[in-house]
Design an enzyme around this catalytic site. Sequence first.
Site, PDB file in Angstrom:
ATOM      1  N   ARG A 266       0.847  -1.198   0.000  1.00  0.00           N
ATOM      2  CA  ARG A 266       0.000   0.000   0.000  1.00  0.00           C
ATOM      3  C   ARG A 266       0.880   1.245   0.000  1.00  0.00           C
ATOM      4  NH1 ARG A 266      -5.233  -0.694   3.775  1.00  0.00           N
ATOM      5  NH2 ARG A 266      -4.820   1.540   3.887  1.00  0.00           N
TER       6      ARG A 266
ATOM      7  N   ASP B 294       2.269   5.089  -0.298  1.00  0.00           N
ATOM      8  CA  ASP B 294       1.785   6.370   0.223  1.00  0.00           C
ATOM      9  C   ASP B 294       1.547   7.367  -0.904  1.00  0.00           C
ATOM     10  OD1 ASP B 294       2.013   5.421   2.821  1.00  0.00           O
ATOM     11  OD2 ASP B 294       4.041   6.208   3.083  1.00  0.00           O
TER      12      ASP B 294
ATOM     13  N   TYR C 248      12.118  -1.850  -3.462  1.00  0.00           N
ATOM     14  CA  TYR C 248      11.930  -0.443  -3.808  1.00  0.00           C
ATOM     15  C   TYR C 248      13.247   0.157  -4.307  1.00  0.00           C
ATOM     16  CZ  TYR C 248       7.359  -0.035  -1.454  1.00  0.00           C
ATOM     17  OH  TYR C 248       6.033  -0.162  -1.094  1.00  0.00           O
TER      18      TYR C 248
ATOM     19  N   ARG D 132      11.674   5.667   3.271  1.00  0.00           N
ATOM     20  CA  ARG D 132      11.994   7.104   3.187  1.00  0.00           C
ATOM     21  C   ARG D 132      12.773   7.581   4.406  1.00  0.00           C
ATOM     22  NH1 ARG D 132       6.166   9.153   2.427  1.00  0.00           N
ATOM     23  NH2 ARG D 132       7.140  11.210   2.646  1.00  0.00           N
TER      24      ARG D 132
END
Length: 281
Positions: free
Chosen positions: A60, A62, A123, A211
């Site tokens: 999910r 952001d 990622y 992040r």
Amino acid sequence: MSDDPAPGFVRVRLDLSYDGAEFSGWAKQRSRRTVQGELESAIGTVLRLGEPVELTVAGRTDAGVHARGQVAHVDLPRDVWAAESDKLLRRLAGRLPWDVRVWRVAAAPAGFNARFSAVWRRYAYRVGDHPGGVDPLLRGHVLWHDRPVDVDAMNEAAELLLGEHDFAAYCKKREGATTIRTLLDLRWERSAQGVAVATVRADAFCHNMVRALVGAMILVGDGHKPAGFPGEVLAGKVRHSAVNVVRPHGLTLEEVGYPADDQLAARSREARNLRTLPGCP
């Protein structure tokens, strides 16, 4: 708990990508534009379904985060799938907005769950440190940092973060959710365009984890902190005021990994268990 669809339904896997700039994340919201909302609306429209559909997704993302290798599943009536499966991809291409694309639709193997069957997510986070800024053609996918970053120093810091840990210091805490994760890969390299690219692969990620990790390593890369700093933050298990959660547009979900078909159901059951570290209650 069974991961099989209800009788009369077929579980369908979708492989997709999207530019997250204009989305308020993946998850459907009543008054905001989301990837899930656009996809569910498009599927319901092109298949002329009387009931709403509900997608389950591997990760999910952001608001503002992109995806190149996202995976989702949806359970469709068996008769609808039989009649429309060969036309669904082209029809979705005609119905979906420009910033989300479905590349593959196929009946999923038994036991498949896009979220719980996944064994890892990969990622990439892209940082540009050229003094002139970021290539305008890449600006929506690369964070500009106004000081040079040392990729070797950031790789030294990354080594101290690998393995299974409580990543509470790098996560936005959610009630009832564990912050224990296994970080499988974390490495930096320069692309052909000179962009510093972090590859981050883990069994799963908690909210803001990638992040925040990148924010800590940039402090090492630009000389503000020593290589051991991100590891010290990790050991502290609380958010550190010096660590910024970097902006979302530099982050892209690149790939989701799944086990062999005969291991899908077992993996799904395992992933639902709340994890603790050895020696912890």
